[in-house]
Enzyme design. Structure first.
Site, PDB file in Angstrom:
ATOM      1  NE  ARG A 197      43.831  52.064  36.448  1.00 49.13           N
ATOM      2  CZ  ARG A 197      43.271  50.957  36.966  1.00 49.13           C
ATOM      3  NH1 ARG A 197      43.610  49.755  36.513  1.00 49.13           N
ATOM      4  NH2 ARG A 197      42.390  51.066  37.922  1.00 49.13           N
ATOM      5  CG  ASP A 226      40.383  52.490  35.432  1.00 50.81           C
ATOM      6  OD1 ASP A 226      40.114  53.249  36.380  1.00 50.81           O
ATOM      7  OD2 ASP A 226      40.316  51.252  35.516  1.00 50.81           O
ATOM      8  CG  HIS A 300      37.054  52.540  37.589  1.00 46.32           C
ATOM      9  ND1 HIS A 300      38.024  52.907  38.508  1.00 46.32           N
ATOM     10  CD2 HIS A 300      36.530  51.369  38.044  1.00 46.32           C
ATOM     11  CE1 HIS A 300      38.096  51.984  39.456  1.00 46.32           C
ATOM     12  NE2 HIS A 300      37.193  51.055  39.212  1.00 46.32           N
ATOM     13  CG  ASP A 363      35.325  47.774  38.645  1.00 45.14           C
ATOM     14  OD1 ASP A 363      35.043  48.184  37.509  1.00 45.14           O
ATOM     15  OD2 ASP A 363      36.418  47.984  39.188  1.00 45.14           O
ATOM     16  CD  GLU A 364      37.476  48.836  42.522  1.00 46.40           C
ATOM     17  OE1 GLU A 364      38.154  48.125  43.281  1.00 46.40           O
ATOM     18  OE2 GLU A 364      37.970  49.485  41.578  1.00 46.40           O
ATOM     19  CD1 TRP A 430      35.251  41.891  40.382  1.00 47.53           C
ATOM     20  CD2 TRP A 430      36.827  42.282  41.899  1.00 47.53           C
ATOM     21  NE1 TRP A 430      34.883  43.017  41.075  1.00 47.53           N
ATOM     22  CE2 TRP A 430      35.841  43.284  42.014  1.00 47.53           C
ATOM     23  CE3 TRP A 430      37.931  42.326  42.752  1.00 47.53           C
ATOM     24  CZ2 TRP A 430      35.920  44.309  42.949  1.00 47.53           C
ATOM     25  CZ3 TRP A 430      38.012  43.355  43.677  1.00 47.53           C
ATOM     26  CH2 TRP A 430      37.014  44.333  43.764  1.00 47.53           C
ATOM     27  CG  PHE A 456      49.072  37.030  36.553  1.00 52.73           C
ATOM     28  CD1 PHE A 456      48.662  36.229  37.604  1.00 52.73           C
ATOM     29  CD2 PHE A 456      49.192  36.452  35.297  1.00 52.73           C
ATOM     30  CE1 PHE A 456      48.375  34.885  37.425  1.00 52.73           C
ATOM     31  CE2 PHE A 456      48.925  35.119  35.094  1.00 52.73           C
ATOM     32  CZ  PHE A 456      48.509  34.319  36.156  1.00 52.73           C
ATOM     33  CG  ASP A 457      48.056  43.565  40.326  1.00 51.44           C
ATOM     34  OD1 ASP A 457      47.583  42.434  40.527  1.00 51.44           O
ATOM     35  OD2 ASP A 457      47.489  44.607  40.707  1.00 51.44           O
ATOM     36  CD1 TRP A 504      44.197  43.657  38.192  1.00 52.75           C
ATOM     37  CD2 TRP A 504      43.342  45.342  37.011  1.00 52.75           C
ATOM     38  NE1 TRP A 504      42.861  43.399  37.992  1.00 52.75           N
ATOM     39  CE2 TRP A 504      42.308  44.412  37.270  1.00 52.75           C
ATOM     40  CE3 TRP A 504      43.037  46.489  36.285  1.00 52.75           C
ATOM     41  CZ2 TRP A 504      41.003  44.596  36.827  1.00 52.75           C
ATOM     42  CZ3 TRP A 504      41.728  46.679  35.839  1.00 52.75           C
ATOM     43  CH2 TRP A 504      40.738  45.742  36.112  1.00 52.75           C
ATOM     44  CB  THR A 505      49.554  48.050  34.012  1.00 52.42           C
ATOM     45  OG1 THR A 505      48.588  49.025  33.592  1.00 52.42           O
ATOM     46  CG2 THR A 505      49.431  46.784  33.190  1.00 52.42           C
ATOM     47  CD  GLU A 506      46.225  49.790  39.307  1.00 46.76           C
ATOM     48  OE1 GLU A 506      45.075  49.904  39.728  1.00 46.76           O
ATOM     49  OE2 GLU A 506      46.653  48.719  38.824  1.00 46.76           O
TER      50      GLU A 506
END
Length: 729
Positions: A197, A226, A300, A363-364, A430, A456-457, A504-506
């Site tokens: 991200r 991603d 992703h 995932d997803e 998760w 940790f976001d 996660w860094t969004e």
């Protein structure tokens, strides 16, 4: 992948799309949170985990397994000798601790072959009475210090403990007389860094590795691909980074930021060359850290598909790397050529990362494109799989066989359980602990990394900066987590490899913000993963010494802002109450675009219901109101759930800020036109609105009228003015 607790079918419906995005946003119901914390609070290895305090504590994090205090202290001065025998590993570790001592205490250590009094000795000794390759013993007396271990890894961790034991005292730098025997509770003690991200430069990755080592963390899970970027160079497929590593940021501010070299909107991005990756991997190895790369599949995949459209399941793939957050429906197709592409990529990845594990995401993967594709449906019949979940399982099992042929093990997020798990796959759980329980019960290894506690976001404190998820996850909540599910038998618990926290860094745009979000919560997860002791009071007592070390090392760690009383007449968006908590986020403003051009505002908003309450406002003398507002792009992929967002019809073309009394359906007491803010990408102070005084205290509800969900209008601050202040305006 960013999470909710419960597994669910990916249906294209309002409820599912919202749940999926809530997963991406790190949200869950209050009941689910409470249930999770209740479950986790009762977890533990009964033969390993103790809630008793260490009787003779030392300022070491994570807490050692056994500590016996002696009498006196060993003094460390300029020229104190480090003895490490003839081994290269001992010399490397001695140089490492010498550098740490110089940088943090300004004391220079020497080296010598002498093993007598007055020295600090490092020795690899087969007869050392500690267990495991990472275990060590440390014996400090006033005369000498001996750090010993079976393996260089244990020797390294003994050196880290020695450094933590040092403190400035009367007479100089000293180490208390102590005997420590120590080894880790779990083998997998990890952090995940999302570089897809937002890109972090190699020098920051090395700094993060250094800090992980000082906490005895030993796995860096590196999220490299991603929807929003492909960050690792693949020689056979150069467009993955030529195209896939770059995007135009979301919103009109970024679109208006024209690069003079191209005449087009400026691209954001970056990638890691294979030479850079090799250097980072080697650096990590020197710090006892294994890097586990993640190459996402089959979902992703938008960045890879933008680079090579032939990989898409859709007949009309987007040619641009997208900038929205959330869950895209983009999937790889399942042609043999695409599976070969994935194997080719993994082949190069394996050559760069010598560790045992390769992470394939999993995932997803919303299955809509597969369901809609006649070719994918035909391919399913060719392969003899009954549904789309089995099709994903086919891909996972194929990649697992390929990695096994290379001597590696596949690990993936817990969705890889759906449709059948590959024989030798490891599950990273998760969505709560259920994935780990299911995997371990079936004889598969698992790593626990559950949302929201280890995500940790989420902000560590209720502060506006830096931005992040709306919920606060404190260091105490992280420390309370125990990665040993009570639902498993003792034999099944042996399949729990360990624990990992995810960054996660969004909403974590810069490296210094990564540090802020990671530390000191990483210290809490480090103790959870390493120590047999569970002692929050003891950890809290040891934490100030660690924070002092952070300061010496230049770590930008999180600490609570000084508390101050609320201004009775002014509130920022973070001081107002949200009307709902469907998807609350602390979002950064779009402008200024140039990171050097000034600090951006940060707004607390529920993107599904942008609505704020100024609670219990004393309106008896208030005659006017001033509001400052901003606008952020609606760059969130939530599927059909977007239709659930209610829009209030505007009275003017661009909309208004409405203020209502007592609740959001109450009397409208002020209307502030948004026209002055439309052309401004940063915060705009709207014209003063007159309001009539009201007796007593009342809630004020703030909502925006608008024709569409994009942009999201947001409150920056609200100021209530009394008659004298209003006249001054």
């Amino acid at each position: 992948m960013i999470g909710e607790l419960e597994p669910r079918e990916y249906r294209q419906s309002q409820h599912t799309a919202l749940a999926a995005f809530s997963k991406r946003s790190g949200l869950m119901s209050v009941a689910a949170v409470a249930l999770t914390l209740l479950m986790l609070s009762g977890c533990g290895h009964s033969e390993q985990l103790s809630s008793a305090r260490i009787d003779t504590p030392v300022n070491v994090i994570p807490a050692p397994g056994s500590v016996e205090r002696g009498e006196g202290r060993f003094m460390v001065t300029d020229g104190t000798q480090l003895a490490f025998g003839d081994g290269a590993e001992g010399k490397r570790i001695a140089e490492y601790v010498s550098d740490l001592v110089r940088r943090t205490y300004g004391v220079g250590l020497g080296s010598s072959g002498n093993t007598g009094n007055g020295v600090i000795q490092f020795e690899l000794a087969a007869g050392t009475s500690v267990t495991g390759p990472e275990g060590y013993s440390l014996v400090a007396t006033p005369e000498r210090i001996v750090v010993s271990a079976h393996d260089a890894r244990g020797l390294f961790y003994g050196a880290v403990t020695l450094w933590q034991l040092m403190s400035q005292g009367e007479g100089g730098l000293q180490v208390p007389a102590v005997t420590i025997k120590d080894s880790p509770r779990f083998d997998w003690r990890g952090l995940m860094l999302d570089s897809a991200r937002y890109y972090q430069p190699p020098e920051f990755i090395r700094k993060l590795i250094d800090l992980m080592a000082l906490h005895k963390l030993n796995v860096l899970h590196w999220h490299l691909t991603d929807d929003q970027a492909w960050r690792i160079e693949i020689k056979k497929y150069p467009r993955l980074t030529e195209v896939g590593a770059w995007r135009v940021a979301a919103g009109p501010a970024a679109a208006a930021d024209i690069d003079p070299a191209t005449g087009k909107p400026r691209l954001y991005g970056g990638y890691y060359s294979q030479d850079e990756v090799r250097e980072i991997v080697a650096y990590a190895a020197s710090r006892n850290i294994t890097i586990v790369p993640e190459i996402d599949m089959p979902g992703h995949a938008s960045a890879a598909i933008a680079a090579y459209p032939r990989l898409a399941a859709s007949s009309k793939p987007s040619p641009q790397v997208p900038a929205d957050w959330g869950i895209y429906s983009s999937l790889f197709n399942v042609e043999e050529s695409t599976l070969t592409f994935l194997e080719d990529v993994l082949d190069e990845v394996v050559s760069l990362f010598p560790g045992a594990y390769i992470h394939i995401g999993g995932d997803e993967a919303v299955k809509d494109e597969w369901k809609a594709s006649p070719r994918v449906q035909a391919r399913m019949r060719e392969l003899g799989v009954k549904d789309e979940h089995e099709l994903q399982s086919y891909i996972v099992q194929r990649m697992e066989k390929f990695l096994s042929s290379k001597g590696r093990r596949l690990i993936g997020w817990d969705e890889i359980l759906e449709g059948g798990l590959a024989p030798n796959a490891t599950v990273m759980s998760w969505r709560g602990i259920d994935g780990a329980v299911a995997a371990a019960s079936a004889g598969h290894d698992a790593v626990l990394s559950p949302h929201p506690t280890l995500y940790f976001d989420h902000r560590p404190y209720d502060v506006p900066r830096p931005p992040g998820r709306g919920r606060v996850i404190t260091i105490e909540e992280v420390y309370a987590f125990d990665p040993a599910p009570a639902a498993l038998s003792e034999e099944q618990r042996k399949h729990i490899l360990g624990v990992q926290a995810n960054i996660w860094t969004e909403h974590i745009r810069t490296p210094d913000r990564v540090e802020f979000m990671a530390f000191p919560r990483a210290a809490a997860i480090a103790e959870v993963a390493w120590s047999p002791v569970k002692d929050w009071d003891g950890f809290s007592a040891r934490l100030p010494a660690l924070l002092d070390r952070y300061k010496a090392l230049g770590v930008r760690f999180a600490q609570p802002a000084p508390s101050r009383p609320l201004d009775p007449f002014r509130r920022t968006s973070h001081e107002l109450s949200l009307c709902s908590d469907k998807i609350p986020l602390s979002l950064e403003d779009d402008a200024p675009v140039d990171s050097q051009g000034g600090e951006r505002a940060v707004f607390l908003v529920d993107i599904m219901q942008p609505c704020w309450l100024f609670k219990a406002a004393d309106l008896s003398k208030v005659t006017s109101l001033v509001a400052s507002v901003g606008q952020v792009p609606f760059n969130f992929q939530i599927g059909d759930a977007v239709t659930a967002i209610e829009l209030q019809a505007p009275a003017t073309a661009v909309g208004e800020l409405e203020v209502r009394l007592d609740d959001c359906n109450g009397e409208r007491v002020a209307v502030l036109p948004l026209a002055p803010a439309v052309g401004n990408f940063a915060v705009t102070k709207l014209p003063v609105a007159k309001i009539a005084p009201r007796e007593g205290r009342h809630d004020l509800c703030f909502t925006f009228t608008r024709k569409s969900v994009d942009p999201i209008w947001v409150i920056d601050s609200v100021q209530l003015q009394t008659s004298s202040a209003g006249e001054a305006e």
